[in-house]
Design an enzyme around this catalytic site. Sequence first.
Site, PDB file in Angstrom:
ATOM      1  N   HIS A 185      56.379  36.692 -20.232  1.00  0.00           N
ATOM      2  CA  HIS A 185      56.507  38.149 -20.127  1.00  0.00           C
ATOM      3  C   HIS A 185      55.861  38.818 -21.352  1.00  0.00           C
ATOM      4  O   HIS A 185      55.054  39.744 -21.211  1.00  0.00           O
ATOM      5  CB  HIS A 185      58.000  38.504 -20.016  1.00  0.00           C
ATOM      6  CG  HIS A 185      58.320  39.962 -20.088  1.00  0.00           C
ATOM      7  ND1 HIS A 185      58.865  40.657 -19.036  1.00  0.00           N
ATOM      8  CD2 HIS A 185      58.187  40.867 -21.099  1.00  0.00           C
ATOM      9  CE1 HIS A 185      59.048  41.924 -19.400  1.00  0.00           C
ATOM     10  NE2 HIS A 185      58.647  42.074 -20.650  1.00  0.00           N
ATOM     11  N   GLU A 186      56.199  38.326 -22.538  1.00  0.00           N
ATOM     12  CA  GLU A 186      55.650  38.905 -23.772  1.00  0.00           C
ATOM     13  C   GLU A 186      54.145  38.665 -23.882  1.00  0.00           C
ATOM     14  O   GLU A 186      53.398  39.535 -24.314  1.00  0.00           O
ATOM     15  CB  GLU A 186      56.357  38.348 -25.010  1.00  0.00           C
ATOM     16  CG  GLU A 186      57.824  38.719 -25.121  1.00  0.00           C
ATOM     17  CD  GLU A 186      58.059  40.233 -25.087  1.00  0.00           C
ATOM     18  OE1 GLU A 186      57.238  40.989 -25.621  1.00  0.00           O
ATOM     19  OE2 GLU A 186      59.080  40.643 -24.504  1.00  0.00           O
TER      20      GLU A 186
ATOM     21  N   HIS B 282      52.200  41.236 -22.018  1.00  0.00           N
ATOM     22  CA  HIS B 282      52.014  42.462 -22.809  1.00  0.00           C
ATOM     23  C   HIS B 282      50.867  42.269 -23.813  1.00  0.00           C
ATOM     24  O   HIS B 282      49.975  43.100 -23.927  1.00  0.00           O
ATOM     25  CB  HIS B 282      53.268  42.764 -23.638  1.00  0.00           C
ATOM     26  CG  HIS B 282      54.436  43.296 -22.856  1.00  0.00           C
ATOM     27  ND1 HIS B 282      54.340  44.343 -21.978  1.00  0.00           N
ATOM     28  CD2 HIS B 282      55.742  42.942 -22.861  1.00  0.00           C
ATOM     29  CE1 HIS B 282      55.541  44.597 -21.468  1.00  0.00           C
ATOM     30  NE2 HIS B 282      56.412  43.753 -21.977  1.00  0.00           N
TER      31      HIS B 282
HETATM   32 ZN   LIG Z   1      58.488  43.772 -21.821  1.00  0.00          ZN
END
Ligand SMILES: [Zn+2]
Length: 319
Positions: free
Chosen positions: A69-70, A73
């Site tokens: 998830h990170e 980003h």
């Molecule tokens: Zn996030």
Amino acid sequence: MAVFGTSWRVARIAGIEVRIDSSWAVIALLITYSMYLRTSVLYPELEGGGAVALGILATGLFFGSVLVHELAHALVAQARGIRVQDITLFLFGGATRAKVESRGPGDEFWIALVGPLTSALLAGLFGILAGLGGDLLSRALVGTLGYLAWTNLLLAGFNLVPGFPLDGGRLLRSAIWKATGSLGRATRIASLSGQGVGWLLVAAGVAFLLAGDLAGGIWFAFIGWFLVQAARSSYQDLQLQQLLGGVEAEEVMAADLVRIPPQLSLQQAVDDYFMVYDHSGFPVEEGGRTIGLLTLRGPAGAQGAVADPSGPGPHGPPR
Ligand SMILES: [Zn+2]
């Protein structure tokens, strides 16, 4: 974020530094233990070692999901030309440090959106694996994959809650920023919304406590409190940045330069310059050209003086 204490660099993925904060050890142990409890209760057919192994596997896949998830980003930020400082896993999940608000609302929108999207994708992936594995894998493994699918879906949903600094709060901020053209106003509204969400979580924690759920209550109250603090401090950080960003170096620099000739002995420099003027450094000039900077470093006085030809200029106290 301000909660970070000591952190260790553990990996480098696509040029992005991945760090683990000391607070992460606490949550990693807690989650491993709760995953083990869950597997040993739900799947009594597993031998003692099997439940431990499955618990550790589930925890690894869970934190792997948070990291992916990170990374989503971070990679989108990089693709849009924004430098990513690092990714840190800590008590409440992960955080990617990058100046996403450095340019327009479009960057922030896409960088924020890709996180929950990735978690939703992972949820689908684990769900499909659980579905396909029905005949091949053990009941415990299929159940764990299904559990990870739900966890990732929950992660996507929670991150979409419109309270800054959650991803949803960032989406909200980018939308207000786009509509009003004011990053300051957008951040203030998103931060207030983040504080509201935080207080709601604290209230939910108190409700859990009153209902007798000690662990759930403490955890919700803790996350809520963290969110309130993070939302508040991100707005204050922006205010400070805008304040400092509006001041030019020229306004605070020492303008009354006193120059030193390069042949001067250090004893003379101390006696005639450092003891006389209220400056901690002097440019050294030869033939009208600055060739270095003489500064005092540490209590050793002139012994610690250095001449730095690439120095940024005099750094005397502002007057
Ligand atoms: Zn996030």
